[in-house]
Design an enzyme around this catalytic site. Sequence first.
Site, short mmCIF file in Angstrom:
data_model
loop_
_atom_site.label_atom_id
_atom_site.label_comp_id
_atom_site.label_asym_id
_atom_site.label_seq_id
_atom_site.Cartn_x
_atom_site.Cartn_y
_atom_site.Cartn_z
N ARG A 185 45.09 40.12 53.73
CA ARG A 185 44.09 40.99 53.46
C ARG A 185 43.38 41.47 54.56
NH1 ARG A 185 40.58 41.61 48.68
NH2 ARG A 185 38.27 41.99 49.29
N ASP B 228 34.50 51.73 41.38
CA ASP B 228 34.29 50.76 42.51
C ASP B 228 33.02 51.04 42.77
OD1 ASP B 228 34.78 48.61 44.22
OD2 ASP B 228 36.65 49.74 45.12
N CYS C 28 36.64 46.66 39.83
CA CYS C 28 37.42 45.56 40.41
C CYS C 28 36.69 44.26 41.21
CB CYS C 28 38.25 45.91 41.55
SG CYS C 28 37.26 46.90 42.77
N ARG D 42 43.83 38.55 37.55
CA ARG D 42 44.34 38.68 38.96
C ARG D 42 45.03 37.39 39.21
NH1 ARG D 42 41.83 41.03 43.37
NH2 ARG D 42 43.36 39.85 44.67
N HIS E 270 45.47 48.76 47.26
CA HIS E 270 44.93 47.37 46.59
C HIS E 270 46.00 47.18 45.29
CE1 HIS E 270 42.71 43.87 45.76
NE2 HIS E 270 41.60 44.36 45.61
N GLN F 211 45.26 44.33 42.56
CA GLN F 211 44.14 44.66 41.74
C GLN F 211 44.50 45.64 40.38
OE1 GLN F 211 40.84 43.41 41.65
NE2 GLN F 211 41.03 44.19 39.58
#
Length: 314
Positions: free
Chosen positions: A109, A229, A269, A297, A136, A139
């Site tokens: 990450r 988001d 998310c 997830r 991402h 996700q």
Amino acid sequence: MKPGMSLIKHYLQFKDLRAEEYAYLFERTREIKKRFKNYEKYTPLTDRTLAMIFEKASTRTRVSFEAGMYQMGGSVVHLTTGDSQLGRSEPIEDSARVISRMVDIVMIRTYEQTKIERFAAYSRVPVINGLTNEYHPCQILADLFTYVEHRGTNVNCLKGKVVAWVGDGNNMANTWLQAAEVLGFTVHVSTPSGYEIDPAIAGVKNPACYKTFKDPMEACHGADLVTTDVWTSMGWEAENEERLKAFADWRVDAEMMAAAKPDALFMHCLPAHRGEEVTADVIDGPQSVVWDEAENRMHVQKALMEYLLLGRIG
């Protein structure tokens, strides 16, 4: 892939896998989640080790990967910027050569996508993108599985659907576009001026997989899923005040959800800022599936790690 290395499958962008592979992953996720809920022990990754490298902090990414790997019988090595800064203490390529000789799979990450691509090019084991500035994929994998879980039986239920993306043209938006191209649905994108998506970064070749709208209400019209988001992603904190003003009309509220289909789902998310990108009555309301989305997830990543390490089961 460097000369002499065997063929390794990485997961650096959503488009790294084909539609039929996602169909398989969703089947495996459903089975793995069912076993988890029934307290059935399932440890196919015994004696396998996951290295997690965090240059960007995270709650959900760490917990989902770490808990998931332990549940699958494996072990985890957790590295933060204090332990390993990619490309600073030594070249990324050298870090990849060393770390991949000691573990079986790596999750990174970080900031620039180029970092994870350079690492993967010299890694002897699969590398998973846990988030970069550009993409991402884990996700969106969880988001799509959550939609299938609530509205269908397999990946085919996504074909022809409309996803409304309201907010920043960021890594999530880029990945939604890739998913639309791979799986056959359409994304309605609405962003403030100056925060648009860049199709070149998104990496989509089919312009029919998305439509752009200046008015977020129009983007939500007839949508099967509405998602957003935070307005200020990690790394852009200096722009926070400017973004609060620019995004004021891009708050997902009850009126926007009413413009979507009556059975439309809402996703985020997380972490969420109630009163900014989404109102409390939406994220805490009956159409919201954000908590299932967050839990999933872990389950989709377990299926992904199983696939990258063991291939297809059965």
